[in-house]
Design an enzyme around this catalytic site. Sequence first.
Site, PDB file in Angstrom:
ATOM      1  N   ILE A  74       4.264   3.277   0.771  1.00  0.00           N
ATOM      2  CA  ILE A  74       3.360   3.317   1.955  1.00  0.00           C
ATOM      3  C   ILE A  74       2.695   2.243   1.938  1.00  0.00           C
ATOM      4  O   ILE A  74       1.891   2.002   0.859  1.00  0.00           O
ATOM      5  CB  ILE A  74       2.775   4.476   2.265  1.00  0.00           C
ATOM      6  CG1 ILE A  74       1.870   4.465   3.637  1.00  0.00           C
ATOM      7  CG2 ILE A  74       1.760   4.875   1.055  1.00  0.00           C
ATOM      8  CD1 ILE A  74       1.296   5.731   4.054  1.00  0.00           C
ATOM      9  N   SER A  75       2.703   1.050   2.877  1.00  0.00           N
ATOM     10  CA  SER A  75       1.931   0.034   2.631  1.00  0.00           C
ATOM     11  C   SER A  75       0.304   0.052   2.648  1.00  0.00           C
ATOM     12  O   SER A  75       0.071   1.034   3.109  1.00  0.00           O
ATOM     13  CB  SER A  75       2.293  -0.903   3.688  1.00  0.00           C
ATOM     14  OG  SER A  75       3.911  -1.330   3.876  1.00  0.00           O
ATOM     15  N   GLN A  76      -0.110  -1.028   1.839  1.00  0.00           N
ATOM     16  CA  GLN A  76      -1.551  -0.914   1.791  1.00  0.00           C
ATOM     17  C   GLN A  76      -2.252  -1.232   3.340  1.00  0.00           C
ATOM     18  O   GLN A  76      -1.417  -1.676   4.408  1.00  0.00           O
ATOM     19  CB  GLN A  76      -1.908  -2.394   0.998  1.00  0.00           C
ATOM     20  CG  GLN A  76      -3.611  -2.569   1.079  1.00  0.00           C
ATOM     21  CD  GLN A  76      -3.565  -4.201   0.513  1.00  0.00           C
ATOM     22  OE1 GLN A  76      -2.594  -4.733  -0.012  1.00  0.00           O
ATOM     23  NE2 GLN A  76      -4.890  -4.364   0.455  1.00  0.00           N
TER      24      GLN A  76
END
Length: 225
Positions: A74-76
């Site tokens: 899950i992206s930053q």
Amino acid sequence: MSPRLRLQPEAVGIGMTSQRVRDRLVDRLREAGIVDESTLNAIRVVPRHLFIDEALASRAYEDTALPIGHGQTISQPWVVARMTEAVLQVSPKKVLEVGTGSGYQAAVLGALGLEIYTVERIGDLLRQARKRFRALGMNIRTKHDDGRAGWAEHGPFDAIVVTAAAPALVDELVGQLAEGGRLVAPVGGPGGQSLVQLDRKADGSIEQRVLAPVTFVPLLSGMLD
């Protein structure tokens, strides 16, 4: 434009997923240069802890990428916010996302009242994302397919967000971008990647600019169950 997402009561969260913790994340994003208030409100509203494994819930509102299985992340939050901020600048109505992953980026865009189409090549991740969308009452259109092909039957799109990196922008996706539209994607390989913004002008010309250095998983072809 304010987020339109209405959370189910059980999705609100308490303790380390409380609104105060989410507000602190928003403050950090603002300090890191995110200025669009609609984007920040969407990050505040969408419960990121529901998009990761329960064992990592205590880290949900850190500004960092987290594993979601199958070698994906899950992206930053800063990256999600920067990509969202970039596409909102063209006032899109219909958005294609390539790489659903956990569903978090699509949920943030959906919280802004946009019409979202999202494609994921890993079936297990897409099934989990669909459950999350249903639990949050979000009408996000999903497809299990090779994301490099986009979703041509619903194009052209006012904006396209790609959440995995390729050595170059994918022509098939650029071709599904409407006039006046914007594509935001990480470009590069293991040695370094850049978040690139591509605009298709009304006269048919293309403009590109680099937004920031980033690190994403690779954009792969094919499909997995």
